[in-house]
Motif scaffolding. Structure first.
Motif, PDB file in Angstrom:
ATOM      1  N   VAL A 101       0.942  -1.112  -0.078  1.00 27.96           N
ATOM      2  CA  VAL A 101      -0.124   0.075  -0.042  1.00 27.96           C
ATOM      3  C   VAL A 101       1.086   1.149  -0.151  1.00 27.96           C
ATOM      4  O   VAL A 101       1.777   1.623   0.742  1.00 27.96           O
ATOM      5  CB  VAL A 101      -0.930  -0.085   1.357  1.00 27.96           C
ATOM      6  CG1 VAL A 101      -1.852   1.377   1.205  1.00 27.96           C
ATOM      7  CG2 VAL A 101      -1.598  -1.248   1.267  1.00 27.96           C
ATOM      8  N   MET A 102       0.645   2.096  -0.839  1.00 30.46           N
ATOM      9  CA  MET A 102       1.657   3.299  -1.113  1.00 30.46           C
ATOM     10  C   MET A 102       0.595   4.552  -1.327  1.00 30.46           C
ATOM     11  O   MET A 102      -0.534   4.870  -1.420  1.00 30.46           O
ATOM     12  CB  MET A 102       2.183   3.131  -2.392  1.00 30.46           C
ATOM     13  CG  MET A 102       3.076   1.847  -2.677  1.00 30.46           C
ATOM     14  SD  MET A 102       3.534   1.630  -4.241  1.00 30.46           S
ATOM     15  CE  MET A 102       1.865   0.984  -5.140  1.00 30.46           C
ATOM     16  N   LYS A 103       1.506   5.512  -0.522  1.00 31.26           N
ATOM     17  CA  LYS A 103       0.925   6.952  -0.675  1.00 31.26           C
ATOM     18  C   LYS A 103       0.833   7.482  -2.109  1.00 31.26           C
ATOM     19  O   LYS A 103       1.657   7.095  -2.892  1.00 31.26           O
ATOM     20  CB  LYS A 103       1.653   7.824   0.100  1.00 31.26           C
ATOM     21  CG  LYS A 103       1.997   7.623   1.701  1.00 31.26           C
ATOM     22  CD  LYS A 103       2.680   8.709   2.339  1.00 31.26           C
ATOM     23  CE  LYS A 103       3.955   8.386   2.234  1.00 31.26           C
ATOM     24  NZ  LYS A 103       4.893   9.224   3.224  1.00 31.26           N
ATOM     25  N   PRO A 104      -0.259   8.348  -2.530  1.00 30.24           N
ATOM     26  CA  PRO A 104      -0.341   8.965  -3.731  1.00 30.24           C
ATOM     27  C   PRO A 104       1.081   9.595  -4.135  1.00 30.24           C
ATOM     28  O   PRO A 104       1.316   9.797  -5.409  1.00 30.24           O
ATOM     29  CB  PRO A 104      -1.545   9.905  -3.741  1.00 30.24           C
ATOM     30  CG  PRO A 104      -2.228   9.526  -2.427  1.00 30.24           C
ATOM     31  CD  PRO A 104      -1.429   8.803  -1.622  1.00 30.24           C
ATOM     32  N   ASN A 105       1.909  10.140  -3.276  1.00 29.36           N
ATOM     33  CA  ASN A 105       3.056  11.054  -3.278  1.00 29.36           C
ATOM     34  C   ASN A 105       4.039  10.245  -4.261  1.00 29.36           C
ATOM     35  O   ASN A 105       4.645  10.725  -4.983  1.00 29.36           O
ATOM     36  CB  ASN A 105       3.485  11.334  -1.949  1.00 29.36           C
ATOM     37  CG  ASN A 105       4.878  12.075  -2.197  1.00 29.36           C
ATOM     38  OD1 ASN A 105       4.802  13.154  -2.565  1.00 29.36           O
ATOM     39  ND2 ASN A 105       6.141  11.525  -1.839  1.00 29.36           N
ATOM     40  N   SER A 191      10.065   4.383  -0.404  1.00 33.11           N
ATOM     41  CA  SER A 191      10.027   5.521   0.546  1.00 33.11           C
ATOM     42  C   SER A 191       8.565   5.999   0.483  1.00 33.11           C
ATOM     43  O   SER A 191       8.162   6.499   1.671  1.00 33.11           O
ATOM     44  CB  SER A 191      11.007   6.254   0.312  1.00 33.11           C
ATOM     45  OG  SER A 191      10.557   6.878  -1.234  1.00 33.11           O
ATOM     46  N   ASP A 192       7.815   5.771  -0.240  1.00 34.52           N
ATOM     47  CA  ASP A 192       6.419   6.022  -0.068  1.00 34.52           C
ATOM     48  C   ASP A 192       5.426   5.108   0.170  1.00 34.52           C
ATOM     49  O   ASP A 192       4.303   4.953   0.018  1.00 34.52           O
ATOM     50  CB  ASP A 192       5.846   6.902  -1.560  1.00 34.52           C
ATOM     51  CG  ASP A 192       6.459   8.181  -1.544  1.00 34.52           C
ATOM     52  OD1 ASP A 192       6.253   9.050  -0.533  1.00 34.52           O
ATOM     53  OD2 ASP A 192       7.063   8.520  -2.449  1.00 34.52           O
ATOM     54  N   ALA A 193       5.767   3.668   0.453  1.00 35.08           N
ATOM     55  CA  ALA A 193       4.974   2.852   0.878  1.00 35.08           C
ATOM     56  C   ALA A 193       4.565   2.863   2.316  1.00 35.08           C
ATOM     57  O   ALA A 193       5.379   3.591   2.960  1.00 35.08           O
ATOM     58  CB  ALA A 193       5.777   1.381   0.777  1.00 35.08           C
ATOM     59  N   ILE A 194       3.243   2.490   2.628  1.00 37.88           N
ATOM     60  CA  ILE A 194       2.811   2.905   3.978  1.00 37.88           C
ATOM     61  C   ILE A 194       3.091   1.598   4.903  1.00 37.88           C
ATOM     62  O   ILE A 194       3.308   1.591   6.034  1.00 37.88           O
ATOM     63  CB  ILE A 194       1.390   3.408   3.893  1.00 37.88           C
ATOM     64  CG1 ILE A 194       1.291   4.589   2.814  1.00 37.88           C
ATOM     65  CG2 ILE A 194       0.939   3.883   5.410  1.00 37.88           C
ATOM     66  CD1 ILE A 194      -0.222   4.747   2.577  1.00 37.88           C
ATOM     67  N   TYR A 195       2.386   0.383   4.129  1.00 37.10           N
ATOM     68  CA  TYR A 195       2.378  -0.698   4.935  1.00 37.10           C
ATOM     69  C   TYR A 195       2.156  -1.886   3.974  1.00 37.10           C
ATOM     70  O   TYR A 195       1.512  -1.554   2.863  1.00 37.10           O
ATOM     71  CB  TYR A 195       1.149  -0.721   6.117  1.00 37.10           C
ATOM     72  CG  TYR A 195      -0.358  -0.439   5.631  1.00 37.10           C
ATOM     73  CD1 TYR A 195      -1.007  -1.530   5.112  1.00 37.10           C
ATOM     74  CD2 TYR A 195      -0.633   0.946   5.774  1.00 37.10           C
ATOM     75  CE1 TYR A 195      -2.175  -1.035   4.703  1.00 37.10           C
ATOM     76  CE2 TYR A 195      -1.963   1.283   5.464  1.00 37.10           C
ATOM     77  CZ  TYR A 195      -2.704   0.125   4.926  1.00 37.10           C
ATOM     78  OH  TYR A 195      -4.073   0.813   4.397  1.00 37.10           O
ATOM     79  N   ILE A 196       1.958  -3.194   4.412  1.00 43.24           N
ATOM     80  CA  ILE A 196       1.823  -4.380   3.770  1.00 43.24           C
ATOM     81  C   ILE A 196       0.624  -4.867   4.289  1.00 43.24           C
ATOM     82  O   ILE A 196       0.533  -5.236   5.547  1.00 43.24           O
ATOM     83  CB  ILE A 196       3.155  -5.176   3.720  1.00 43.24           C
ATOM     84  CG1 ILE A 196       4.417  -4.529   3.509  1.00 43.24           C
ATOM     85  CG2 ILE A 196       2.920  -6.607   3.001  1.00 43.24           C
ATOM     86  CD1 ILE A 196       4.540  -4.134   1.921  1.00 43.24           C
ATOM     87  N   LEU A 197      -0.300  -5.571   3.268  1.00 42.76           N
ATOM     88  CA  LEU A 197      -1.359  -6.462   3.667  1.00 42.76           C
ATOM     89  C   LEU A 197      -1.074  -7.784   3.106  1.00 42.76           C
ATOM     90  O   LEU A 197      -0.669  -7.892   2.079  1.00 42.76           O
ATOM     91  CB  LEU A 197      -2.573  -5.823   3.025  1.00 42.76           C
ATOM     92  CG  LEU A 197      -3.224  -4.437   3.512  1.00 42.76           C
ATOM     93  CD1 LEU A 197      -4.279  -4.002   2.634  1.00 42.76           C
ATOM     94  CD2 LEU A 197      -3.707  -4.589   4.851  1.00 42.76           C
ATOM     95  N   VAL A 198      -1.500  -8.819   3.942  1.00 42.43           N
ATOM     96  CA  VAL A 198      -1.275 -10.137   3.460  1.00 42.43           C
ATOM     97  C   VAL A 198      -2.387 -10.640   3.424  1.00 42.43           C
ATOM     98  O   VAL A 198      -3.244 -10.915   4.623  1.00 42.43           O
ATOM     99  CB  VAL A 198      -0.122 -10.927   4.255  1.00 42.43           C
ATOM    100  CG1 VAL A 198      -0.078 -12.129   3.681  1.00 42.43           C
ATOM    101  CG2 VAL A 198       1.064 -10.180   4.350  1.00 42.43           C
TER     102      VAL A 198
END
Length: 199
Positions: A101-105, A191-198
């Motif tokens: 999951v990544m920020k729009p930035n 650097s713009d990743a927020i977290y990981i979902l599994v």
């Protein structure tokens, strides 16, 4: 044609930020290990040339034909969300159970951005002709094309269903909007990743 105007890309980023929306990229575990070594989400071309391990997809040959092999892909929806709800009986995400999951930035680093209403893996896909033209077109992919139509934050970032997309854009082949983009390094940095979902 893909969007190359930095001001237009900036408007798209601001639309996403105003809606509280994130970007998604799904992969398998062996791909994720390679992503970590590369420091971000790469193009398929970058993965191949890196010599690192990755999952071969049925669409790889088509991606080369469609001239998106060197592009980085992502989605505007979490395809694993429905699978997580047993009552929906949905299928798992075909690209893998790991969702970055990544920020729009992250889109501020692209040199060209193509937002389409279906997968670039389709045999008759035409990146130049199927790309949305601008940020105004982009707003129309959301369930509430005008973000002020609802105060519900979750609803504000929901993508419209296929039928509605086809009506709005005068098409008959819309599926799930996605993006593919050119980046100088062929990698969207973690650097713009927020977290990981599994799943």
């Amino acid at each position: 044609m893909a969007i190359t105007d930095a001001n237009e890309v900036e408007k798209i980023v601001r639309v996403l930020e105003a809606r509280g929306a994130n970007l998604f990229h799904a992969c398998q575990l062996k791909d994720f290990r390679s992503y970590v070594k590369l420091g971000g989400v790469p193009s398929r071309n970058k993965l191949l040339n890196s010599g690192l391990d990755f999952t071969v997809f049925d669409t790889d040959a088509i991606d080369k034909e469609n001239k998106v092999w060197d592009k980085v892909f992502g989605n505007f929806s979490d395809f694993g969300r429905q699978f997580a709800k047993p009552e929906t009986r949905s299928q798992p995400n075909p690209y893998g159970p790991i969702q970055i999951v990544m920020k729009p930035n992250i889109l501020r680093s692209v040199t060209d951005l193509s937002i389409t209403l279906r997968s670039a893996g389709a045999r008759d896909f035409d990146r130049d002709n199927e790309c949305l033209k601008d940020s105004q077109d982009f707003e129309k992919i959301f369930q509430f094309a005008d973000a002020n139509q609802t105060q519900n934050v979750n609803q504000r970032r929901n993508i419209a269903f296929e039928r509605e997309l086809n009506i709005r854009f005068g098409r008959n082949n819309s599926k799930s909007p996605e993006f593919n983009c050119a980046v100088d390094s062929e990698i969207l940095s973690f650097s713009d990743a927020i977290y990981i979902l599994v799943d």
